[in-house]
Design a protein around this motif. Structure first.
Motif, PDB file in Angstrom:
ATOM      1  N   LYS A   1     -19.301  -4.576  53.242  1.00 22.73           N
ATOM      2  CA  LYS A   1     -20.267  -5.328  54.033  1.00 22.73           C
ATOM      3  C   LYS A   1     -20.318  -6.770  53.526  1.00 22.73           C
ATOM      4  O   LYS A   1     -20.059  -7.045  52.352  1.00 22.73           O
ATOM      5  CB  LYS A   1     -21.648  -4.678  53.962  1.00 22.73           C
ATOM      6  CG  LYS A   1     -22.270  -4.627  52.580  1.00 22.73           C
ATOM      7  CD  LYS A   1     -23.618  -3.932  52.633  1.00 22.73           C
ATOM      8  CE  LYS A   1     -24.265  -3.890  51.239  1.00 22.73           C
ATOM      9  NZ  LYS A   1     -25.576  -3.204  51.272  1.00 22.73           N
ATOM     10  N   ALA A   2     -20.628  -7.682  54.416  1.00 24.53           N
ATOM     11  CA  ALA A   2     -20.618  -9.106  54.091  1.00 24.53           C
ATOM     12  C   ALA A   2     -21.746  -9.463  53.134  1.00 24.53           C
ATOM     13  O   ALA A   2     -22.823  -8.848  53.158  1.00 24.53           O
ATOM     14  CB  ALA A   2     -20.739  -9.923  55.370  1.00 24.53           C
ATOM     15  N   ASN A   3     -21.482 -10.471  52.283  1.00 24.61           N
ATOM     16  CA  ASN A   3     -22.576 -10.998  51.477  1.00 24.61           C
ATOM     17  C   ASN A   3     -23.482 -11.841  52.381  1.00 24.61           C
ATOM     18  O   ASN A   3     -23.214 -12.017  53.576  1.00 24.61           O
ATOM     19  CB  ASN A   3     -22.051 -11.786  50.269  1.00 24.61           C
ATOM     20  CG  ASN A   3     -21.268 -13.037  50.650  1.00 24.61           C
ATOM     21  OD1 ASN A   3     -21.398 -13.577  51.747  1.00 24.61           O
ATOM     22  ND2 ASN A   3     -20.440 -13.507  49.727  1.00 24.61           N
ATOM     23  N   GLU A   4     -24.540 -12.382  51.823  1.00 25.48           N
ATOM     24  CA  GLU A   4     -25.553 -13.048  52.644  1.00 25.48           C
ATOM     25  C   GLU A   4     -24.978 -14.220  53.436  1.00 25.48           C
ATOM     26  O   GLU A   4     -25.326 -14.421  54.606  1.00 25.48           O
ATOM     27  CB  GLU A   4     -26.698 -13.530  51.756  1.00 25.48           C
ATOM     28  CG  GLU A   4     -27.850 -14.152  52.527  1.00 25.48           C
ATOM     29  CD  GLU A   4     -29.011 -14.544  51.636  1.00 25.48           C
ATOM     30  OE1 GLU A   4     -29.998 -15.102  52.162  1.00 25.48           O
ATOM     31  OE2 GLU A   4     -28.934 -14.295  50.415  1.00 25.48           O
ATOM     32  N   ALA A   5     -24.094 -14.992  52.828  1.00 28.06           N
ATOM     33  CA  ALA A   5     -23.544 -16.167  53.510  1.00 28.06           C
ATOM     34  C   ALA A   5     -22.614 -15.767  54.646  1.00 28.06           C
ATOM     35  O   ALA A   5     -22.736 -16.265  55.772  1.00 28.06           O
ATOM     36  CB  ALA A   5     -22.807 -17.053  52.506  1.00 28.06           C
ATOM     37  N   VAL A   6     -21.671 -14.869  54.375  1.00 27.61           N
ATOM     38  CA  VAL A   6     -20.699 -14.466  55.396  1.00 27.61           C
ATOM     39  C   VAL A   6     -21.381 -13.721  56.539  1.00 27.61           C
ATOM     40  O   VAL A   6     -20.945 -13.795  57.693  1.00 27.61           O
ATOM     41  CB  VAL A   6     -19.590 -13.606  54.771  1.00 27.61           C
ATOM     42  CG1 VAL A   6     -18.609 -13.112  55.832  1.00 27.61           C
ATOM     43  CG2 VAL A   6     -18.833 -14.394  53.698  1.00 27.61           C
ATOM     44  N   ALA A   7     -22.474 -13.025  56.231  1.00 31.90           N
ATOM     45  CA  ALA A   7     -23.182 -12.252  57.258  1.00 31.90           C
ATOM     46  C   ALA A   7     -23.704 -13.123  58.385  1.00 31.90           C
ATOM     47  O   ALA A   7     -24.010 -12.613  59.472  1.00 31.90           O
ATOM     48  CB  ALA A   7     -24.328 -11.473  56.628  1.00 31.90           C
ATOM     49  N   ALA A   8     -23.775 -14.431  58.171  1.00 24.49           N
ATOM     50  CA  ALA A   8     -24.225 -15.334  59.239  1.00 24.49           C
ATOM     51  C   ALA A   8     -23.246 -15.363  60.396  1.00 24.49           C
ATOM     52  O   ALA A   8     -23.623 -15.708  61.529  1.00 24.49           O
ATOM     53  CB  ALA A   8     -24.416 -16.746  58.680  1.00 24.49           C
ATOM     54  N   ILE A   9     -21.962 -15.001  60.129  1.00 22.07           N
ATOM     55  CA  ILE A   9     -20.980 -15.023  61.213  1.00 22.07           C
ATOM     56  C   ILE A   9     -20.286 -13.684  61.422  1.00 22.07           C
ATOM     57  O   ILE A   9     -19.720 -13.440  62.489  1.00 22.07           O
ATOM     58  CB  ILE A   9     -19.916 -16.121  60.988  1.00 22.07           C
ATOM     59  CG1 ILE A   9     -19.117 -15.848  59.708  1.00 22.07           C
ATOM     60  CG2 ILE A   9     -20.554 -17.499  60.954  1.00 22.07           C
ATOM     61  CD1 ILE A   9     -17.919 -16.755  59.536  1.00 22.07           C
ATOM     62  N   HIS A  10     -20.291 -12.808  60.401  1.00 24.95           N
ATOM     63  CA  HIS A  10     -19.593 -11.522  60.541  1.00 24.95           C
ATOM     64  C   HIS A  10     -20.200 -10.521  59.569  1.00 24.95           C
ATOM     65  O   HIS A  10     -20.739 -10.902  58.526  1.00 24.95           O
ATOM     66  CB  HIS A  10     -18.102 -11.698  60.245  1.00 24.95           C
ATOM     67  CG  HIS A  10     -17.244 -10.605  60.816  1.00 24.95           C
ATOM     68  ND1 HIS A  10     -17.031  -9.420  60.152  1.00 24.95           N
ATOM     69  CD2 HIS A  10     -16.566 -10.517  61.979  1.00 24.95           C
ATOM     70  CE1 HIS A  10     -16.242  -8.646  60.894  1.00 24.95           C
ATOM     71  NE2 HIS A  10     -15.949  -9.282  62.012  1.00 24.95           N
ATOM     72  N   ASP A  11     -20.104  -9.229  59.906  1.00 23.94           N
ATOM     73  CA  ASP A  11     -20.745  -8.211  59.077  1.00 23.94           C
ATOM     74  C   ASP A  11     -19.835  -7.618  57.998  1.00 23.94           C
ATOM     75  O   ASP A  11     -20.271  -6.766  57.219  1.00 23.94           O
ATOM     76  CB  ASP A  11     -21.309  -7.081  59.947  1.00 23.94           C
ATOM     77  CG  ASP A  11     -20.227  -6.346  60.740  1.00 23.94           C
ATOM     78  OD1 ASP A  11     -19.073  -6.819  60.755  1.00 23.94           O
ATOM     79  OD2 ASP A  11     -20.540  -5.307  61.342  1.00 23.94           O
ATOM     80  N   ARG A  12     -18.562  -8.063  57.943  1.00 24.20           N
ATOM     81  CA  ARG A  12     -17.631  -7.535  56.948  1.00 24.20           C
ATOM     82  C   ARG A  12     -16.933  -8.677  56.209  1.00 24.20           C
ATOM     83  O   ARG A  12     -16.840  -9.800  56.719  1.00 24.20           O
ATOM     84  CB  ARG A  12     -16.554  -6.656  57.606  1.00 24.20           C
ATOM     85  CG  ARG A  12     -17.053  -5.523  58.454  1.00 24.20           C
ATOM     86  CD  ARG A  12     -17.706  -4.431  57.672  1.00 24.20           C
ATOM     87  NE  ARG A  12     -16.777  -3.739  56.773  1.00 24.20           N
ATOM     88  CZ  ARG A  12     -17.154  -2.744  55.951  1.00 24.20           C
ATOM     89  NH1 ARG A  12     -18.421  -2.368  55.898  1.00 24.20           N
ATOM     90  NH2 ARG A  12     -16.269  -2.147  55.191  1.00 24.20           N
ATOM     91  N   MET A  13     -16.430  -8.367  55.014  1.00 23.72           N
ATOM     92  CA  MET A  13     -15.638  -9.315  54.245  1.00 23.72           C
ATOM     93  C   MET A  13     -14.711  -8.519  53.329  1.00 23.72           C
ATOM     94  O   MET A  13     -14.932  -7.325  53.087  1.00 23.72           O
ATOM     95  CB  MET A  13     -16.533 -10.232  53.409  1.00 23.72           C
ATOM     96  CG  MET A  13     -17.285  -9.543  52.274  1.00 23.72           C
ATOM     97  SD  MET A  13     -18.327 -10.676  51.312  1.00 23.72           S
ATOM     98  CE  MET A  13     -17.064 -11.673  50.485  1.00 23.72           C
TER      99      MET A  13
END
Length: 233
Positions: free
Chosen positions: A151-163
């Motif tokens: 699952k995405a960290n807080e920053a990446v979650a702004a544009i996508h739910d995975r990383m």
């Protein structure tokens, strides 16, 4: 998910990973796409070495290559149970060097690509698994891989739910060691939040794998209404 990444700062790779054998120069690549051959670090009986793997994992039991799924990503939450991945995650783990990875944000009918980096971390390692497939007709062996995601960290979650799963240098030995237990490995499959995450909008030129030059990683300016909730520099 992780559908593209870039690797152009390559001279530090041998020292960073403690490679046991000199490596031929690794050419920079600014828009690495699925289906391409990528650089990976594996553990051998003599130590760590570089290998080349095709990005898109082919299960070892595949009969018809044309009909087989070629997974570029594997979800860390289910990788232990999926027939395509469970053998690889237990026995064939690798590190995939990168300087940045890319993700796309849906903006109305369009998708805006972002180059994602970690502050003060020019080179990082994505968690990979690999397989070896033997073509029964030609005798050709293809070694291929997939990148694990979480699952995405807080920053990446702004544009996508995975990383992609990021493996820290202090955990390289545990990740690569064939004898590491599942419990040890699972503790590493967490969203990376040790350093601030920066997301830079880049040109849609990266949408085409044919474009592979420094312009792919040059930040661009976006209209203000597309930048809400995203930490860009």
């Amino acid at each position: 998910m992780c559908g593209r990444f870039a690797l152009w700062i390559t001279l530090i790779i041998p020292e960073h990973y403690g490679l046991v054998e000199p490596e031929e120069p690794i050419l920079p690549s600014y828009n690495i796409a699925p289906g391409q051959e990528i650089v990976a670090v594996v553990q051998t009986t003599s130590g760590r070495n570089i290998t080349r793997l095709k990005w898109g994992l082919i299960p070892s039991w595949t009969r018809d290559l044309g009909k087989s799924p070629k997974s570029i990503n594997a979800r860390s939450e289910t990788v232990w149970d999926k027939p395509c991945f469970r053998s690889a995650v237990r026995h064939r783990r690798c590190l995939i060097p990168a300087n940045r990875f890319l993700e796309w944000e849906k903006v109305e009918a369009k998708k805006q690509p972002y180059l994602i980096r970690f502050e003060n971390l020019e080179l990082f390692s994505m968690a990979g698994i690999w397989e070896s497939w033997l073509n029964p007709e030609t005798g050709e062996t293809i070694e291929s891989c997939a990148i694990l995601t979480t699952k995405a960290n807080e920053a990446v979650a702004a544009i996508h739910d995975r990383m992609p799963v990021i493996i820290k240098p202090e955990d390289y030995a545990t990740w690569l060691a064939p004898k590491s237990h599942r419990e040890q490995i699972e503790t590493l499959l967490q969203p990376f939040a040790d350093m601030p995450t920066q997301m830079l909008p880049v040109s849609t030129r990266v949408n085409s794998p044919k474009n592979n030059d420094p312009e792919c990683i040059v930040p661009v300016l976006l209209p203000d209404d597309t930048q809400q909730g995203v930490d860009k520099v």
